[in-house]
Design an enzyme around this catalytic site. Structure first.
Site, mmCIF file in Angstrom:
data_model
loop_
_atom_site.group_PDB
_atom_site.id
_atom_site.type_symbol
_atom_site.label_atom_id
_atom_site.label_comp_id
_atom_site.label_asym_id
_atom_site.label_seq_id
_atom_site.Cartn_x
_atom_site.Cartn_y
_atom_site.Cartn_z
ATOM 1 N N HIS A 1 0.815 -1.212 0.000
ATOM 2 C CA HIS A 1 0.000 0.000 0.000
ATOM 3 C C HIS A 1 0.860 1.278 0.000
ATOM 4 C CE1 HIS A 1 -3.347 -2.644 1.321
ATOM 5 N NE2 HIS A 1 -2.515 -3.132 2.205
HETATM 6 O O1 RIB Z 1 -4.625 -0.154 5.067
HETATM 7 C C1 RIB Z 1 -3.249 -0.146 4.760
HETATM 8 C C2 RIB Z 1 -2.534 0.873 5.577
HETATM 9 O O2 RIB Z 1 -2.643 0.556 6.956
HETATM 10 C C3 RIB Z 1 -1.027 0.911 5.299
HETATM 11 O O3 RIB Z 1 -0.532 2.198 5.551
HETATM 12 C C4 RIB Z 1 -0.475 -0.042 6.303
HETATM 13 O O4 RIB Z 1 0.883 0.235 6.651
HETATM 14 C C5 RIB Z 1 -1.358 0.221 7.472
HETATM 15 O O5 RIB Z 1 -0.815 1.351 8.162
#
Ligand code: RIB
Ligand code: CA
Length: 380
Positions: A291
């Site tokens: 992500h």
């Molecule tokens: O939903 C994904 C996010 O939440 C990313 O930033 C992961 O590191 C968690 O923080």
């Protein structure tokens, strides 16, 4: 504008005693003028000599496996000038995310970059972490060397305000965790929304959450903070689950990282291997989706993503949907139907369509991984 963290702690208790969620947001947001933002996807500017200037950024993060990849991508990319790294509680408590941020800055040989600790808890909610997805140490269980560098004394929110105000209109925030530090910075300095160039954030989703069916983790953990940011007038680029779900780490990418000879690629490969083993042990197919580095790539190579303009607001009062990012593409901006005997007399449109966010709606995964691996394995 100095944010006295002790005062904030006592304020937080006052908040909890005296206000409901929406009243709290009103208290915090009250001062920040909501200007009509110019929409924003940052690309590296160029100076009068035609030389491309690096984009100046502050990275707020909760490392975290994918945060680790994001930090190494940012620190190894000449398109970005990382002015500071600020840690926030999220994937793990602050006592883990801050040392991990120090470790990763050190692994990239960037001890020149100030690292600050920030919020150890959301604005008004109990902390929720994600150790099951990131390992108890936040790095998939991989033991990286204890950091020799230490954090600066300044609170993350104060550091964000100070650097942004020293160069008005030049610094872009990158939010990779719950937005608590950035909301605190906006509370400490209501003019911050005009001082920063914009914010690129990993968070939210217009196609369902990953903690509840409605909410993505970063916005789920601190919906009030996310709402403050989305109502602040800061030009926003949102890289949410709509696209990050499509960038899954695979065996072949891990092998390419293992072929790297530098410290970042070796660390990234070890973390990736460890997380893949955890997935296999829990009977999960495939690998982690990266992500946070995808959000960073929006500032390095924006054409990896496709963006559309939305007006985005964050749900904060739903007992089931709190943290949901709701996006309108056009008028009417309708909210929920009015209750018979409480609240507004009728369901009226909440103003006219005012786009405040460029939402990433599509991605070219192969180009993203090519960039990620090329940078992490490069001897920047
Ligand atoms: O939903 C994904 C996010 O939440 C990313 O930033 C992961 O590191 C968690 O923080
Ligand atoms: Ca994160």
């Amino acid at each position: 504008m100095k944010l006295d963290v002790c005062r904030w702690k006592s304020d937080r208790r006052v908040f909890l005693k005296t206000a409901t969620g929406s009243a709290i947001i009103a208290m915090i947001e009250g001062q920040s003028a909501i200007a009509k933002p110019t929409l924003f996807v940052q690309t590296a500017g160029s100076n009068s000599l035609g030389v491309t200037k690096a984009t100046r950024v502050i990275i707020d993060t909760d490392p975290g496996v994918d945060d680790a990849f994001a930090l190494m991508l940012a620190l190894q990319s000449p398109e970005l000038k990382v002015e500071a790294v600020t840690a926030v509680a999220g994937n793990l408590p602050l006592g883990i995310t801050l040392p991990n941020a120090l470790r990763l800055v050190e692994i990239c040989d960037r001890a020149d970059i100030p690292v600050a600790g920030g919020a150890a808890a959301p604005l008004i909610r109990r902390q929720v972490t994600a150790a099951s997805a990131h390992g108890e140490n936040g790095l998939g269980g991989v033991e990286l060397p204890e950091p020799k560098i230490t954090p600066v004394k300044e609170h993350a929110a104060d550091l964000i305000c100070r650097i942004a105000n020293q160069s008005p209109g030049e610094v872009t925030l990158i939010g990779l965790g719950p937005l608590t530090n950035i909301a605190l910075a906006l509370r400490a300095d209501p003019t911050l929304s005009k001082a920063v160039k914009g914010i690129v954030l990993m968070g939210g989703s217009l196609s369902g959450g990953n903690v509840t069916p409605a909410a993505e983790f970063n916005f789920y953990v601190d919906p009030e903070a996310a709402s403050i940011v989305f109502n602040s007038g800061i030009p926003i680029t949102m890289v949410g689950l709509d696209v990050t779900r499509k960038v899954e780490l695979t065996e072949s990418y891990i092998r390419q990282l293992e072929a790297g000879k530098n410290k970042p690629s070796q660390a990234a490969a070890r973390i990736a291997r460890a997380i893949m083993a955890t997935y296999k042990k829990h009977g999960q197919n495939g690998g982690p989706t990266l992500h946070d580095p995808l959000a960073v790539s929006a500032l390095i190579r924006p054409n990896i993503l496709t963006f559309e303009d939305y007006q985005v607001k964050i749900e904060t009062t739903g007992t089931i949907t709190a943290g949901e990012s709701v996006g309108w593409k056009r008028d009417p901006i309708n909210y929920a139907a009015a209750l018979e005997n409480i609240g507004p007399s009728s369901t009226k449109s909440e103003g006219t369509f005012t786009p405040n966010t460029k939402v990433a709606v599509d991605v070219r995964p192969d180009e993203f991984f090519h960039l990620l691996i090329e940078r992490i394995t490069s001897n920047a």
